[in-house]
Design a protein around this motif. Structure first.
Motif, mmCIF file in Angstrom:
data_model
loop_
_atom_site.group_PDB
_atom_site.id
_atom_site.type_symbol
_atom_site.label_atom_id
_atom_site.label_comp_id
_atom_site.label_asym_id
_atom_site.label_seq_id
_atom_site.Cartn_x
_atom_site.Cartn_y
_atom_site.Cartn_z
ATOM 1 N N SER A 183 47.816 39.950 28.340
ATOM 2 C CA SER A 183 48.866 38.664 28.799
ATOM 3 C C SER A 183 48.889 39.166 30.399
ATOM 4 C CB SER A 183 49.857 38.755 28.330
ATOM 5 O OG SER A 183 49.956 38.633 27.533
ATOM 6 N N ASN A 184 49.343 40.063 30.862
ATOM 7 C CA ASN A 184 49.033 40.165 32.325
ATOM 8 C C ASN A 184 47.780 39.855 33.455
ATOM 9 O OD1 ASN A 184 51.663 40.958 31.854
ATOM 10 N ND2 ASN A 184 50.873 42.692 32.236
ATOM 11 N N ILE A 185 46.960 39.942 32.093
ATOM 12 C CA ILE A 185 45.748 40.112 33.150
ATOM 13 C C ILE A 185 45.372 38.426 33.556
ATOM 14 C CG2 ILE A 185 42.999 40.805 33.338
ATOM 15 C CD1 ILE A 185 44.277 43.256 33.973
ATOM 16 N N ARG A 186 44.953 37.987 32.545
ATOM 17 C CA ARG A 186 45.610 36.087 31.826
ATOM 18 C C ARG A 186 46.438 35.610 33.530
ATOM 19 N NH1 ARG A 186 44.474 33.133 27.448
ATOM 20 N NH2 ARG A 186 43.756 34.869 26.537
ATOM 21 N N ARG A 187 47.025 36.091 33.387
ATOM 22 C CA ARG A 187 48.413 35.274 34.684
ATOM 23 C C ARG A 187 48.045 36.029 35.368
ATOM 24 N NH1 ARG A 187 53.045 36.264 31.139
ATOM 25 N NH2 ARG A 187 52.550 38.930 32.367
ATOM 26 N N GLY A 193 41.676 30.676 39.294
ATOM 27 C CA GLY A 193 41.449 29.879 39.368
ATOM 28 C C GLY A 193 41.281 29.649 37.698
ATOM 29 N N MET A 194 40.565 31.390 36.988
ATOM 30 C CA MET A 194 40.165 30.887 35.688
ATOM 31 C C MET A 194 41.193 29.674 34.297
ATOM 32 S SD MET A 194 37.417 33.595 36.322
ATOM 33 C CE MET A 194 36.640 33.662 34.600
ATOM 34 N N VAL A 204 39.650 37.018 27.355
ATOM 35 C CA VAL A 204 39.955 37.778 28.835
ATOM 36 C C VAL A 204 39.594 38.630 29.176
ATOM 37 C CG1 VAL A 204 42.379 38.398 30.052
ATOM 38 C CG2 VAL A 204 42.786 36.653 28.459
ATOM 39 N N ALA A 205 39.033 39.886 28.515
ATOM 40 C CA ALA A 205 37.725 40.698 28.387
ATOM 41 C C ALA A 205 36.339 39.863 29.545
ATOM 42 C CB ALA A 205 37.510 41.418 28.037
ATOM 43 N N ALA A 206 36.150 38.692 28.503
ATOM 44 C CA ALA A 206 34.600 38.035 29.582
ATOM 45 C C ALA A 206 35.399 37.604 30.818
ATOM 46 C CB ALA A 206 34.315 36.587 28.234
ATOM 47 N N ALA A 207 36.345 36.958 31.135
ATOM 48 C CA ALA A 207 36.847 36.291 32.298
ATOM 49 C C ALA A 207 37.150 37.412 33.081
ATOM 50 C CB ALA A 207 38.184 35.526 32.335
ATOM 51 N N TYR A 208 37.773 38.330 33.333
ATOM 52 C CA TYR A 208 37.829 39.513 33.995
ATOM 53 C C TYR A 208 36.349 40.156 34.273
ATOM 54 C CZ TYR A 208 38.891 43.945 36.193
ATOM 55 O OH TYR A 208 39.132 44.722 36.408
ATOM 56 N N VAL A 209 35.509 39.681 33.526
ATOM 57 C CA VAL A 209 34.031 40.309 33.815
ATOM 58 C C VAL A 209 33.267 39.794 34.692
ATOM 59 C CG1 VAL A 209 31.544 41.371 33.184
ATOM 60 C CG2 VAL A 209 33.728 42.167 32.876
ATOM 61 N N SER A 210 33.413 38.372 34.233
ATOM 62 C CA SER A 210 32.783 37.014 35.241
ATOM 63 C C SER A 210 33.592 37.067 36.732
ATOM 64 C CB SER A 210 33.499 35.654 34.993
ATOM 65 O OG SER A 210 32.216 35.095 33.606
ATOM 66 N N SER A 211 35.040 36.973 36.645
ATOM 67 C CA SER A 211 35.472 36.901 37.710
ATOM 68 C C SER A 211 34.837 38.515 38.857
ATOM 69 C CB SER A 211 37.167 37.207 37.584
ATOM 70 O OG SER A 211 38.305 37.503 38.547
ATOM 71 N N LYS A 212 34.466 39.365 38.358
ATOM 72 C CA LYS A 212 34.342 40.650 39.367
ATOM 73 C C LYS A 212 32.762 39.613 39.462
ATOM 74 C CE LYS A 212 37.831 43.277 39.192
ATOM 75 N NZ LYS A 212 38.599 43.910 40.286
ATOM 76 N N MET A 213 32.177 39.324 39.000
ATOM 77 C CA MET A 213 30.679 39.238 39.104
ATOM 78 C C MET A 213 30.396 38.353 39.924
ATOM 79 S SD MET A 213 28.796 40.739 35.566
ATOM 80 C CE MET A 213 27.280 40.227 36.961
ATOM 81 N N ALA A 214 31.734 36.680 40.228
ATOM 82 C CA ALA A 214 31.428 35.828 41.377
ATOM 83 C C ALA A 214 32.575 36.536 42.177
ATOM 84 C CB ALA A 214 32.312 35.581 40.949
#
Ligand SMILES: NC(=O)CC[C@H](N)C(=O)O
Length: 298
Positions: A183-187, A193-194, A204-214
């Motif tokens: 929940s915290n990571i999602r926020r 902007g995700m 959330v894990a998928a979006a976290y990895v995408s954000s790091k790669m972006a």
């Protein structure tokens, strides 16, 4: 539970059999996840074309004529391949975003499952055998593929709650485990902007990895950073256009086994998923270590 399988081919001669091999691997883990199943499969890229995979709960209404309407709207030919509730829309890479936006406008009930140069995503509620069958997985070829069969812990059993989750171009992630700080990571990711489709921890894990790669990290670095920032239990298997990665949390209470030969790298939640792979008798077989990132790239 949840069952994960992955196959990253090194030997091109196996590419036509990728779907058949992955299908058998996934079905072997049916009892680890009866709720829903899905696969991400990567085909050839580099021809200037890209793909958007869409899903509709009303395929008979939404798909007929969609290719012609999209071609008109974006001003370039769009080729459509329908498989049950999913359709893969292929067009020039420069028009991919336009196709995605036009789909949302023309077919409000359709959902975008993934997009990129090479990725196709298929997922539905049901057992792996039924899901593989409805999409014709056994006949698909490609360079690498990841499959998942889900026993839900964190969000409803729905098409969108099934794995793999694709939150960036040509990226996908599947997960066995549950995250305690999603929940915290999602926020934090929403502030960056995700956008999210579900309440699921894995998304959330998928979006976290995408954000790091972006942000410029490579696949290995992005997976390293999950060990710093994501709490809870996880085996993640991740696909990119040219890559395949694995990471397990420091406790590693979810099972995992890997095999490597000159022809492929394979992941299974249990050895039985790997047992029928060609040349498995001579393969290097090991249990991936806790807090250790493994990745391969073409
Ligand atoms: N059983 C699992 O590993 C579940 C994975 C993930 N937490 C989900 O609910 O989809």
């Amino acid at each position: 539970m949840c069952g994960i399988v992955g196959l990253f081919l090194k030997d091109k001669s196996l590419e036509p059999q990728l779907g058949a091999m992955l299908s058998e691997m996934l079905v072997s883990l049916t009892d680890r996840g009866p709720d829903s199943a899905g696969i991400a499969i990567y085909g050839a890229s580099g021809d200037g074309k890209g793909k958007v995979t869409v899903q509709s709960p009303f395929p008979d209404r939404d798909f007929p004529g969609l290719d012609a309407e999209l071609s008109k709207q974006v001003g370039e030919p769009v080729k459509m391949t329908v498989r049950s509730t999913h359709a893969v829309l292929e067009t020039g890479l420069a028009k991919l975003d336009a196709v995605r936006e036009a789909v949302s406008e023309l077919r409000p009930d359709a959902r975008i499952m993934g997009m990129g140069d090479a990725i196709e995503i298929y997922k539905e509620v049901g057992l792996p055998e039924a899901v593989a069958e409805r999409f014709g997985l056994a006949k698909m070829g490609g360079t690498h593929a990841i499959g998942h069969t889900r026993m839900a812990t964190e969000s409803a059993v729905t098409t969108m709650g099934a794995h793999p989750f694709s939150t960036g171009p040509d990226q996908c992630l599947v997960h066995n485990g549950s995250l305690s700080n999603h929940s915290n990571i999602r926020r934090e990711l929403i502030q960056k902007g995700m956008k999210f489709e579900t309440e699921n921890d894995t998304e959330v894990a998928a979006a976290y990895v995408s954000s790091k790669m972006a942000d410029g990290l490579n696949l290995g670095e992005a997976l390293e950073s999950t060990l710093d920032d994501l709490d809870g239990f996880f085996n993640f298997v991740v696909g990119t256009k040219n890559g395949f990665g694995v990471v397990r949390d420091p406790i590693s209470c979810k099972p995992a086994v890997m095999a490597e030969t000159d022809q492929y790298v394979a992941f299974g939640s249990e050895y039985r998923a790997l047992a029928n792979l060609p040349g498995i008798e001579g393969a290097k077989v090991w249990e991936p270590e806790p807090s250790t990132v493994y990745f391969w790239e073409h």
